[in-house]
Design a protein around this motif. Structure first.
Motif, short mmCIF file in Angstrom:
data_model
loop_
_atom_site.label_atom_id
_atom_site.label_comp_id
_atom_site.label_asym_id
_atom_site.label_seq_id
_atom_site.Cartn_x
_atom_site.Cartn_y
_atom_site.Cartn_z
N HIS A 1 0.81 -1.22 0.00
CA HIS A 1 0.00 0.00 0.00
C HIS A 1 0.85 1.27 0.00
N LEU A 2 2.16 1.14 0.18
CA LEU A 2 3.06 2.29 0.15
C LEU A 2 3.89 2.37 -1.13
N HIS A 3 3.71 1.43 -2.04
CA HIS A 3 4.50 1.42 -3.28
C HIS A 3 4.26 2.70 -4.09
N ARG A 4 2.99 3.05 -4.25
CA ARG A 4 2.67 4.22 -5.07
C ARG A 4 3.34 5.48 -4.53
N SER A 5 3.16 5.75 -3.26
CA SER A 5 3.70 6.99 -2.69
C SER A 5 5.23 7.01 -2.76
N GLY A 6 5.86 5.88 -2.47
CA GLY A 6 7.32 5.82 -2.53
C GLY A 6 7.85 5.99 -3.94
N ALA A 7 7.19 5.33 -4.89
CA ALA A 7 7.62 5.42 -6.28
C ALA A 7 7.47 6.83 -6.82
N LEU A 8 6.32 7.45 -6.55
CA LEU A 8 6.10 8.81 -7.04
C LEU A 8 7.07 9.80 -6.40
N GLY B 1 1.72 -1.51 -7.88
CA GLY B 1 0.67 -0.79 -7.16
C GLY B 1 -0.41 -1.77 -6.76
N VAL B 2 -1.36 -1.34 -5.97
CA VAL B 2 -2.40 -2.27 -5.51
C VAL B 2 -3.48 -2.47 -6.56
N ASN B 3 -3.43 -1.70 -7.65
CA ASN B 3 -4.38 -1.89 -8.74
C ASN B 3 -3.79 -1.29 -10.02
N ALA B 4 -4.51 -1.49 -11.12
CA ALA B 4 -4.01 -1.03 -12.42
C ALA B 4 -3.94 0.48 -12.51
N VAL B 5 -4.83 1.18 -11.81
CA VAL B 5 -4.81 2.65 -11.83
C VAL B 5 -3.51 3.17 -11.23
N GLU B 6 -3.11 2.60 -10.10
CA GLU B 6 -1.85 3.01 -9.49
C GLU B 6 -0.67 2.70 -10.40
N ALA B 7 -0.69 1.54 -11.03
CA ALA B 7 0.40 1.17 -11.94
C ALA B 7 0.52 2.16 -13.08
N GLN B 8 -0.61 2.54 -13.64
CA GLN B 8 -0.59 3.49 -14.74
C GLN B 8 -0.09 4.86 -14.29
N GLU B 9 -0.50 5.28 -13.10
CA GLU B 9 -0.08 6.57 -12.57
C GLU B 9 1.44 6.62 -12.37
N ALA C 1 3.21 6.57 -15.84
CA ALA C 1 3.04 7.84 -16.54
C ALA C 1 3.92 8.92 -15.94
N ALA C 2 4.02 8.94 -14.62
CA ALA C 2 4.86 9.92 -13.95
C ALA C 2 6.33 9.73 -14.31
N ALA C 3 6.77 8.47 -14.35
CA ALA C 3 8.17 8.19 -14.70
C ALA C 3 8.46 8.59 -16.14
N LEU C 4 7.53 8.29 -17.02
CA LEU C 4 7.72 8.66 -18.43
C LEU C 4 7.81 10.17 -18.58
N ALA C 5 6.94 10.89 -17.89
CA ALA C 5 6.95 12.36 -17.97
C ALA C 5 8.24 12.94 -17.39
N ALA C 6 8.77 12.28 -16.37
CA ALA C 6 10.00 12.77 -15.74
C ALA C 6 11.26 12.32 -16.48
N GLY C 7 11.10 11.39 -17.39
CA GLY C 7 12.26 10.89 -18.15
C GLY C 7 13.16 9.98 -17.36
N VAL C 8 12.56 9.24 -16.39
CA VAL C 8 13.36 8.29 -15.60
C VAL C 8 12.86 6.87 -15.84
N VAL D 1 2.45 -4.98 -17.24
CA VAL D 1 2.18 -4.86 -15.81
C VAL D 1 0.71 -4.50 -15.58
N GLN D 2 0.22 -3.56 -16.35
CA GLN D 2 -1.16 -3.12 -16.18
C GLN D 2 -2.15 -4.19 -16.62
#
Length: 348
Positions: A96-103, A119-127, A130-137, A326-327
């Protein structure tokens, strides 16, 4: 009688050697069971550098760092991801902390490897992706099974068409857990599905593609998490996977990928190092690849090598386990969760 002839030997794995990839400086977020095994695996088998560890308390981080010989210990996630001597962050916190730590890591401009499930669901995985892609990491889920030499042998068998038309996947993953293990705690997204079921659904969607239909049944534990789940998945062309996960009993944890010309068996535990056995459809021939690596979590380093390989090549995700895959896997688990009436705790 099979129209395809099996080779005398199966192809050898093509996984990168530790010396062939860049040596990255890793920061580990989390000080639990999987974090200690990941660090031990990197230190024993690679030239990757574990530079820092972060935890919710300074005392916990310092104790972990002292035990593992890590130079720097940080008493918060913010401090870890802000460490200028960290190139990539491994997220080893509870689900339940994967999303916050990853972001948080992505926001700090760090590459990230997130323990499965991402993430705990596909929505978290996509988020997260998408954030990593936008940040270029670079971003990857640490589904370590897919990066093992064993699975690269399977990958080549499938690619060569040795099984013919693949119609069926069978897989189970069952282990027994007693209180107070976190897997029994709904507050931290416990249950059999995210810990164990994700292995069997990943194998199925990896071999047969995304599920087009999901049917599930199961039972809950007294603590309010999923105890076991039986899953029947339909894939493109009506190919079928029959899957099971349980935290109530220990099962064979074997995997089978079956085609019209031959059947590939992964003796349990299928998600760890182990042999690959291919048997012709008529049973007349059998070829085995024997894994030199011992069964166990000492092979976790292969996922880190994949991260280093991809970053060295300028990639933002692994072609072996891209965000779309993954999604697709998490969408299956989302549907199983819905059918079983499981209510996940809010994410952090």
């Amino acid at each position: 009688m099979s129209s395809l002839s099996l080779p005398d030997t199966l192809p050898g794995p093509r996984r990168p050697s530790p010396s062939s990839v860049p040596s990255l400086r890793w920061g580990v977020l989390g000080t639990g069971w999987i974090a200690s095994r990941f660090v031990a695996s990197l230190q024993a088998s690679t030239s990757q550098q574990v530079a820092a560890v972060g935890s919710r308390t300074q005392a916990s981080a310092e104790a972990f760092a002292a035990a593992a010989g890590i130079e720097r210990a940080h008493g918060s996630a913010d401090a870890l991801v802000g460490d200028p001597d960290v190139d990539v962050v491994y997220i080893a916190t509870p689900h339940h902390l994967h999303r916050s730590g990853a972001l948080l890591a992505v926001d700090a401009g760090k590459h990230v490897l997130v323990e499965k499930p991402i993430g705990v669901n596909a929505v978290e995985a996509q988020e997260i992706s998408a954030a990593a892609l936008a940040a270029g990491v670079f971003c990857m889920e640490a589904m370590w099974t897919l990066f093992l030499p064993r699975l690269d042998v399977v990958r080549q068998v499938l690619g060569a068409g040795l099984l013919g038309d693949v119609r069926t996947v069978l897989a189970d993953h069952g282990e027994h857990f007693d209180p107070p293990h976190r897997i029994l705690d709904p507050a931290v997204a416990g249950g059999s599905l995210l810990d164990l079921g994700t292995y069997v659904t990943t194998l199925a969607t990896w071999a047969l593609g995304p599920a087009t239909r999901v049917q599930a049944s199961g039972e809950m534990t007294a603590t309010g998490v999923n105890g076991q789940a039986a899953m029947l998945l339909t894939h493109a062309g009506d190919a079928t996977s029959v899957l099971h996960s349980t935290l109530l009993t220990r099962t064979p944890t074997s995997g089978t990928i079956a085609g019209t010309e031959a059947t590939l068996t992964l003796p349990g535990p299928f998600f760890m190092p182990g042999d690959v056995v291919v048997t012709s459809a008529d049973g007349s021939r059998c070829v085995t690849w024997t894994d030199p690596e011992p069964i166990g979590h000492g092979a976790l380093f292969h996922s880190a090598l994949e991260v280093a390989r991809c970053i060295g090549e300028g990639r933002l995700e692994s072609p072996l386990h891209p965000a779309t895959s993954v999604q697709a896997n998490l969408r299956v688990l989302d549907e199983v969760t819905r059918q079983l009436g499981i209510t996940c705790s809010p994410t952090a």
